[in-house]
Design a protein around this motif. Structure first.
Motif, PDB file in Angstrom:
ATOM      1  N   HIS A 141       0.824  -1.212   0.000  1.00 51.64           N
ATOM      2  CA  HIS A 141       0.000   0.000   0.000  1.00 51.64           C
ATOM      3  C   HIS A 141       0.852   1.253   0.000  1.00 51.64           C
ATOM      4  O   HIS A 141       0.412   2.323   0.416  1.00 51.64           O
ATOM      5  N   GLY A 142       2.104   1.090  -0.446  1.00 48.72           N
ATOM      6  CA  GLY A 142       2.923   2.269  -0.754  1.00 48.72           C
ATOM      7  C   GLY A 142       3.795   2.780   0.375  1.00 48.72           C
ATOM      8  O   GLY A 142       4.341   3.876   0.271  1.00 48.72           O
ATOM      9  N   TYR A 193       3.640   7.237   3.540  1.00 44.29           N
ATOM     10  CA  TYR A 193       2.990   6.596   2.388  1.00 44.29           C
ATOM     11  C   TYR A 193       2.834   7.641   1.276  1.00 44.29           C
ATOM     12  O   TYR A 193       1.778   8.239   1.152  1.00 44.29           O
ATOM     13  N   LYS A 218       2.133   9.731  -2.036  1.00 39.30           N
ATOM     14  CA  LYS A 218       1.302   9.622  -3.244  1.00 39.30           C
ATOM     15  C   LYS A 218       2.091  10.206  -4.395  1.00 39.30           C
ATOM     16  O   LYS A 218       2.738  11.250  -4.216  1.00 39.30           O
ATOM     17  N   GLU A 219       2.015   9.601  -5.536  1.00 45.57           N
ATOM     18  CA  GLU A 219       2.718  10.061  -6.747  1.00 45.57           C
ATOM     19  C   GLU A 219       4.097  10.664  -6.451  1.00 45.57           C
ATOM     20  O   GLU A 219       4.989   9.957  -6.025  1.00 45.57           O
ATOM     21  N   GLU A 245       5.072  12.829  -4.162  1.00 54.25           N
ATOM     22  CA  GLU A 245       5.231  13.462  -2.853  1.00 54.25           C
ATOM     23  C   GLU A 245       6.610  13.183  -2.243  1.00 54.25           C
ATOM     24  O   GLU A 245       7.134  12.081  -2.326  1.00 54.25           O
ATOM     25  N   SER A 297       4.301  14.235   2.235  1.00 56.41           N
ATOM     26  CA  SER A 297       3.508  13.084   2.600  1.00 56.41           C
ATOM     27  C   SER A 297       3.078  13.135   4.068  1.00 56.41           C
ATOM     28  O   SER A 297       1.907  12.971   4.394  1.00 56.41           O
ATOM     29  N   GLU A 357      -0.624  13.373   5.627  1.00 51.69           N
ATOM     30  CA  GLU A 357      -1.142  12.303   6.491  1.00 51.69           C
ATOM     31  C   GLU A 357      -1.627  12.860   7.834  1.00 51.69           C
ATOM     32  O   GLU A 357      -2.731  12.533   8.295  1.00 51.69           O
ATOM     33  N   LYS A 393     -11.313   4.565   3.675  1.00 51.58           N
ATOM     34  CA  LYS A 393     -11.342   5.272   2.389  1.00 51.58           C
ATOM     35  C   LYS A 393     -12.684   5.952   2.157  1.00 51.58           C
ATOM     36  O   LYS A 393     -12.755   6.997   1.510  1.00 51.58           O
ATOM     37  N   CYS A 401      -6.647   8.066   5.476  1.00 52.67           N
ATOM     38  CA  CYS A 401      -5.328   7.751   4.914  1.00 52.67           C
ATOM     39  C   CYS A 401      -4.629   6.705   5.767  1.00 52.67           C
ATOM     40  O   CYS A 401      -5.052   6.393   6.881  1.00 52.67           O
TER      41      CYS A 401
END
Ligand SMILES: [Zn+2]
Lengths: 94, 985
Positions: free
Chosen positions: B607-608, B623, B625-626, B628, B633, B637, B826, B831
């Protein structure tokens, strides 16, 4: 390498154990004075020869042990469980 | 090129030709050769340059005592420096080169150091600290720093590759009744006797062949002995050195598994590091022949007598044509005989005048003569000799080799590792092993026995001694008396050179001369330990195996004392060098230390999650995103948690099950705050102090049932807390009926935090009523089920300051729990958050962690005075009130804001008063973060006197390491929601 004869596990390398400290301290009651606690915590004899010390079989049976060890030669005279009830069990099983 | 190999001699396999490279040229040798014997056979005399003076050096010995032929083996990442050519077995394709020379050992530019000798005398390095001698020019450390790099370059031996070691190494363990070190006549006799008496025996031999010094005998064949040992079930370990003896008969071995193979199987370790636990140790490590100090006694072509015997009878190499043997004892005559039989012209100089020896008169004996000076530089041209009565050059003998025997030193090293001091034996001019109460017995020539029958008898006596000590037998035995030569040895250590500036070497490897020893004496370094450090006598690879006694005898003479009064330096492990690779074994790279992962480790990565190490644990860090970054990040969060909901893996927290009728009393004694009134179904945050009143750890304990609690500890202190609880129960409070068990691995934990956390949980539990505010109030605990009938424990605990829950399931259900929570989170735009966001949230809230609770902080310092009960006594309650801990000058927990809210700061910043920026200041910043809620950087830390004292003062943060400084103000550590309204929501 010191080898310690754990009463439960048998003779093992000292690297399986963690050293505790002086096994002869009588810790005062929790409500004892600061003076008594100071004496118990900070004052130690620097023994040349055999002394009683606690070791924890931390990578073994998790038993706390009283080890009688020479600070000069590392010779170990006796190993017993700290807990008096366990001591009795070991004695009876001899 | 002419060869020194002769027919009909040696035990090498002449059918198997090996080619090797020395200093980039190709040569040939045979299977069974060492690099040294192959070099000698190819008539290569110079194999290195000496340490300080860059004098040409040859091969002095045939074994581990070698102090001249130290070479580099291999290339690139397999380059191995300072290898003794005398113990390196030859293999096809071996590459070796000389050391300490540029461009090569035959023509070395730094050879000029030889003429600058007085600048390189004993203590040169130390004196350089004081300025360059003789004028102490440039006194001070700067000049040392300037010259150091040149000195190190000039004085170094081989150099390491500097690349990662590509080979594998391994640690191995074994047990036995008896370990025998050395496979000479004594060791073999001991092993056989012991095996016949049914002992489990390991026989260790550093050589590739068993036999010890018998391998130097022309008629020796070890195959029968080998069969006998094997048939008795003795474990024979060749190419294995017993490098050290330790407590309780533990022996350290280094097994060289593939160092003799040209293309070893990559699945086999190069070396094995053995730990053997024996019941008794017998050491038959042999004896080492000494040289004699006289002028130019290091010219290539000088060798010990025994070495030339080895080269002749084991390797078929006649090391000289016109050989002069200089001795003070009987041990050389058999060799003299054999060398002359093999075709050499031999002359023996014996320092003794009055003795009888039987010979076949094939060589000349010069009684009462000693070597005085060697003529030649890269090879021996001739030897000046002297009469023993009046030392001076009396005549010159043309020769190409000088063999030396100044007596023999028993290898007492291993016994010395056990702190047993050897005693000087005047009759045999050597140190002999003393007795020890430990189960160690010395046999053979390592107890000063010079003939084979005595050695065999001592081996059998040694095993009887072992059997008696082990309580297996009670048999009388006796050891033969030390000695065994027909004529007594005459002590001879140095032949003094009459001219000034002699180069009479005591320690070849370190270029320590007799003059250096005398200089050390003049400058007051008269204790042997000082002498060793000042002159470097007896250091490095060879540890003075040949030269130490000569150094001692010189100091004894200067002090007008006897050798035993001067003493001996203590030999310490290892007997011969042990590679770093063998010491580390498989504990390299990823296996350097254990790796702990949580049961949802893979789920987190899938999950990254980017992971970070916390102690041994891998924990989710953030974690992204793209595109970040870390800060993008964690800020997102943390904001998401405050806005809706976030999920964080907290499995690494320590978890302890506390069970038994006295559990409540136990917790009440170990925590500073009260636990006696905690109801079933409730949790409490608690602080543990040490005996001395300092904070040990904090965590929560959940009362699951009348006599059952679930305790959480910090990640870092989990092991320590468990040991501490066990210690208290087993040593101090043995009347308490309580059991503690680590359940850290059994439970997977997750924190669900944020205003929407209850909604998320609502959707995940079987019975949504269990998480309502009434049924699960702040600090409430419930044991219930997640959807899918998964048993779980939920506590309403907050570390972030938001409405939050900790949910625990059995580790096997970790992924199912994560899937369930994540699907529902979600729905609320929730997050996953990592340690960085967790840190940001807790700093905003003013929660302390290991960065603050560093073992120096009291409960009051941490601003948690209200957690210290006044109604009961507990561990640390008396000591936390002692004077120094009550000082009002103590550093107290506070929050920090930069005065200019655009500025940042780092943990480790020192807090100072504005006009007094120095030293340790008045405080320190321990944790920092960007606060998404406040929109600027904030910190936690300590300041003397706390918030009350500095509330309205402008302070300065000094960060000299990062060359940074900023203005600060002190604020309450509770930087958001100080009343805790969100947690109770
Ligand atoms: Zn145990």
């Amino acid at each position: 390498m010191i080898r310690i004869n754990c009463p439960y596990c048998g003779e093992r390398d000292h690297s399986e154990f963690s050293y505790g400290g002086d096994a002869t301290i009588n810790y005062p009651s929790l409500d004892a004075s600061e003076k008594e606690w100071t004496q118990a915590i900070f004052f130690r004899k620097n023994i040349k020869g055999f002394q009683f010390e606690t070791w924890h079989h931390s990578n073994g049976c998790r038993m706390w042990l009283v080890v009688e060890r020479s600070t000069v030669t590392h010779e170990i005279k006796s190993v017993k469980p700290c807990h008096p009830d366990l001591q009795k069990v070991v004695e009876n099983n001899k | 090129m002419k060869t020194r190999r002769i027919d009909n001699y040696g035990k090498i396999n002449r059918d198997k030709i090996l080619s090797f490279r020395w200093d980039k040229k190709s040569y040939k040798g045979f299977e069974g050769d060492t690099l040294a014997s192959a070099l000698l056979a190819n008539n290569i005399g110079i194999v290195g340059r000496s340490f300080k003076y860059h004098r040409p050096r040859g091969i002095f010995s045939s074994g581990v005592e070698e102090s001249g032929a130290l070479v580099t083996i291999g290339s690139k990442d397999r380059r191995d420096p300072n290898v003794r050519a005398t113990t390196q077995e030859l293999y096809n394709g071996l590459e070796a080169s000389g050391q300490n020379a540029f461009p090569n050992v035959n023509f070395d530019l730094a050879g000029i150091n030889n003429y600058l000798g007085r600048f390189f005398a004993a203590g040169f390095y130390y004196k350089t600290f004081m300025g360059i001698p003789p004028l102490e020019w440039g006194k001070g450390t700067a000049i040392w720093m300037f010259f150091e790099k040149f000195i190190r370059k000039a004085a170094g031996m081989g150099s390491a590759s500097g690349l990662p070691d590509p080979d594998a190494y391994e640690h191995a363990h074994d047990f036995c009744d008896l370990i025998v070190v050395g496979s000479g006549p004594a060791g073999v006799a001991a092993a056989i006797e012991a095996a016949e008496k049914k002992l489990d025996v390991i026989l260790v031999e550093q050589d590739s062949l068993i036999g010890g010094n018998q391998l130097a005998e022309n008629d020796f064949d070890n195959s029968q002995i080998k069969n006998q040992l094997e048939n008795l079930g003795i474990k024979i370990m060749t190419r294995t050195t017993a490098f050290g003896l330790y407590d309780n008969c533990v022996v350290g071995l280094l097994e060289r598994v593939t160092d003799h193979i040209s293309a070893p199987n990559v699945n086999i370790p190069r070396q094995r590091f053995w730990t053997i636990r024996a019941k008794h140790i017998i050491v038959g490590a042999g004896a080492i022949e000494r040289h004699i100090a006289f002028n130019n006694n290091d010219i290539p072509g000088v060798m010990t007598v025994n070495a030339s015997k080895h080269y002749l009878n084991r390797y078929g190499v006649l090391t000289g044509k016109r050989i002069v043997i200089a001795t003070n004892n009987d041990s050389v005559y058999e060799t003299a005989h054999q060398l002359s039989e093999a075709g050499a012209n031999v002359t023996v100089l014996d320092s003794r005048t009055n003795f009888e020896i039987e010979t076949n008169k094939s060589f000349e004996i010069r009684k009462g003569y000693v070597p005085y000076n060697i003529n030649g530089s890269k090879k021996i041209d001739s030897l000046d000799i002297s009469k023993i009565e009046i030392i001076n050059k009396s005549e010159t003998i043309n020769c190409d080799q000088v063999l030396l025997s100044g007596g023999w030193s028993p290898a007492v090293h291993l016994l010395s590792h056990r702190g047993v001091k050897p005693k000087w034996d005047y009759n045999n001019a050597c140190f002999l092993p003393s007795d020890t109460k430990e189960n160690i017995t010395m046999v053979g020539s390592s107890r000063g026995l010079w003939n084979k029958n005595d050695c065999i008898a001592s081996g059998i006596a040694g095993t009887t001694d072992a059997l008696n000590r082990l309580g297996i037998s009670k048999t009388n035995y006796f050891f033969p008396k030390p000695g065994g030569w027909k004529n007594p040895i005459q002590p001879l250590y140095e032949v003094k050179y009459k001219k000034s500036r002699s180069k009479s070497f005591v320690d070849y490897q370190h270029d320590v001369t007799t003059d250096d020893v005398r200089l050390a004496h003049r400058e007051g370094f008269i204790s042997v330990e000082h002498l060793k450090r000042y002159t470097t006598l007896g250091m490095a690879n060879d540890q003075g195996k040949m030269g130490n006694i000569i150094g001692l005898s010189l100091m004894a003479e200067l002090l007008n004392k006897e050798i035993p009064e001067v003493g001996t330096t203590v030999f310490r492990p290892p007997y011969t060098p042990v590679s770093i690779g063998a010491l580390s074994g498989r504990n390299v790279g990823k296996h350097f230390r254990p790796l702990r992962v949580t049961p949802m480790h893979q789920w987190n990565i899938d999950h990254g999650a980017k992971m970070i190490e916390v102690g041994l644990y891998q924990r989710p860090w953030y974690y992204p995103k793209e595109n970040e970054t870390l800060s993008d990040s964690y800020i997102r969060e943390a904001s998401t948690v405050r806005k809706t909901v976030g999920i964080c893996d907290v499995t690494s927290l320590g978890k302890i099950a506390i069970q038994g009728p006295d559990s409540t009393e136990f917790l009440n004694r170990i925590y500073s705050n009260g636990f006696s009134k905690l109801q079933v179904g409730r949790a409490r945050y608690g602080i543990m102090l040490r005996d001395d009143g300092i904070v040990m750890d904090d965590g929560t304990s959940w009362r699951l049932a009348e006599n059952e609690y679930f305790m959480t500890t910090s990640t870092g202190e989990a092991a320590k807390v468990l040991s501490w609880l066990e210690e208290l129960l087993q040593t101090r409070w043995t009347d308490l009926n309580v059991n503690v068990t680590s359940v850290s691995e059994q439970w997977a934990g997750v924190s669900v935090a944020g205003p929407k956390s209850r909604e998320v949980l609502n959707n995940c539990v079987d019975d949504s009523l269990v998480v309502t505010n009434n049924n699960l109030p702040f600090m409430g605990v419930t044991s219930t089920f997640l959807k899918g009938n998964i048993p779980c424990r939920i506590a309403r605990i907050s570390f972030s300051g938001e409405l939050a829950f900790e949910v625990y399931v059995k580790s096997d259900f970790a992924n199912t729990m994560m899937d369930l929570l994540w699907v529902n989170a979600k729905k609320y735009d929730g997050c996953l958050y990592g340690l960085e966001a967790l840190g940001a949230l807790r700093v905003e809230k003013g929660h302390v962690t290991a960065a603050e609770l560093d073992g120096r902080v009291t409960i009051d310092d941490a601003g948690l005075s209200k957690m210290a009960s006044t109604k009961k006594s507990y561990i640390g309650s008396a000591m936390r009130k002692r004077g120094v801990l009550k000082n009002n000058d103590r550093e107290i927990l506070v929050g920090f804001f930069p005065t200019n809210l655009k500025e940042t700061f780092n943990a480790g910043t020192i807090v100072c008063e504005k006009n007094n920026i120095k030293g340790q200041g008045i405080g320190r910043i321990t944790s920092v973060t960007y606060s998404p809620e406040l929109g600027h950087w904030i910190g936690l830390g300590f300041v003397k006197g706390g918030l009350d004292k500095w509330k309205d003062t402008n302070l300065v943060g000094a960060d000299p390491v990062r060359n940074k400084q900023m203005n600060l103000k002190v604020v309450s550590p509770h930087m958001i929601d100080p009343k805790g309204e969100r947690m109770y929501a």
